[in-house]
Design a protein around this motif. Sequence first.
Motif, short mmCIF file in Angstrom:
data_model
loop_
_atom_site.label_atom_id
_atom_site.label_comp_id
_atom_site.label_asym_id
_atom_site.label_seq_id
_atom_site.Cartn_x
_atom_site.Cartn_y
_atom_site.Cartn_z
N LYS A 65 0.85 -1.18 0.00
CA LYS A 65 0.00 0.00 0.00
C LYS A 65 0.89 1.24 0.00
N GLU A 66 0.51 2.20 -0.80
CA GLU A 66 1.28 3.44 -0.84
C GLU A 66 0.60 4.48 0.03
N ASN A 67 1.39 5.22 0.76
CA ASN A 67 0.87 6.31 1.59
C ASN A 67 0.98 7.60 0.80
N ASN A 68 -0.13 8.15 0.41
CA ASN A 68 -0.16 9.41 -0.33
C ASN A 68 -0.43 10.55 0.64
N GLU A 69 0.63 11.08 1.21
CA GLU A 69 0.47 12.18 2.16
C GLU A 69 1.02 13.45 1.61
#
Length: 69
Positions: A65-69
């Motif tokens: 899962k990628e964290n798009n912050e």
Amino acid sequence: MTKKQYIFTGVGVVVGLIAGYAYYHFVGCASGTCAITSKPINSTLYGGLMGGLLFNMFVTSPKKKENNE
């Protein structure tokens, strides 16, 4: 590895064990000089190893899962 991946590889090992013994039984080595097929245990274990490796090739790894912050 997930539980599903272990089960899939385990099925491959079992299929390989059966195929290895079947190869010993039906083809085998009459003279006894063949390293793998001269004894049923060698042929069975080799088949299990190859079956596990073959089925493990088709196991996909879980996507991160990628964290798009």
